[in-house]
Design a protein around this motif. Sequence first.
Motif, PDB file in Angstrom:
ATOM      1  N   TYR A  52      11.466  -5.548  -3.442  1.00 20.27           N
ATOM      2  CA  TYR A  52      10.154  -5.152  -3.941  1.00 20.27           C
ATOM      3  C   TYR A  52       9.140  -6.226  -3.561  1.00 20.27           C
ATOM      4  O   TYR A  52       9.406  -7.416  -3.721  1.00 20.27           O
ATOM      5  CB  TYR A  52      10.174  -5.027  -5.461  1.00 20.27           C
ATOM      6  N   VAL A  58       4.967   0.526  -9.453  1.00 22.81           N
ATOM      7  CA  VAL A  58       5.996   1.008 -10.376  1.00 22.81           C
ATOM      8  C   VAL A  58       5.556   0.811 -11.825  1.00 22.81           C
ATOM      9  O   VAL A  58       5.848   1.632 -12.700  1.00 22.81           O
ATOM     10  CB  VAL A  58       7.337   0.299 -10.098  1.00 22.81           C
ATOM     11  N   ALA A 109       7.454   5.258  -4.407  1.00 21.63           N
ATOM     12  CA  ALA A 109       7.811   4.855  -5.774  1.00 21.63           C
ATOM     13  C   ALA A 109       6.800   5.388  -6.781  1.00 21.63           C
ATOM     14  O   ALA A 109       7.163   5.894  -7.851  1.00 21.63           O
ATOM     15  CB  ALA A 109       7.904   3.331  -5.860  1.00 21.63           C
TER      16      ALA A 109
END
Length: 237
Positions: free
Chosen positions: A112, A120, A151
């Motif tokens: 990430y 997110v 995402a």
Amino acid sequence: MRHPNLTDRALLAALAALLGAMPAAAQVGPAEAEIAAYARSAETALHAAAQRGDLPALRALLARPDAAVRIKARDGHGRTALHVATFARQREAIRLLAGAGTDLGALENDRYDAVTIAAVADDETTLRVLLELGASAKLVTSRYDGTALIAAAHLGHDGVVRQLIAAGAPLDHVNNLHWTALIEAVVLGDGGPRHQATVRALVEAGADRSLKDRHGRTALELARERGYAELVRLLGA
């Protein structure tokens, strides 16, 4: 709050070990000493300061001759201080770190980057700061070889999706599950208002509705299977 296992003398000793001798004008105070104490864990002093949003401590650490090394340091999860500041929504800390040359596209152990972390978390404000500072919305991230857009679409974070689209996120990137942002918004969404807004944003931006999953189904076909009438309408228009 004071670290429970350290006395005042130990705090100062830890600080001295971490920061070394500093000019009188840059002497640190109790806040920096506390940061130094927390740095005895897996995190570095810079990580701890970033998490707490302690700007004086960050400035002191970034003024050190070894700042270029510190800013690249990773904790036990492979996170830089930027990742930590993003998780903690410490936007001014993010600005300081960016100004000091942190890698805005660094990936942690789960692959990430800061943009995906903010996406997110549905953290539109932090995402806006990152994008304004030059972070990219185009990186391939996560263990699924996805993107921040995929995402966010999965989670129905429609405001984030619109920001990422405006920042040039790839609309039709296919992850290793063979899903695009549009497909993932259907497959992993609930068909509710936020996923509807997400699908609308993607369609209006020109996402390719003809792309199929590994079983040969388009987003429209997947929406029909799930009984998502509004998504069917949006995708069939």
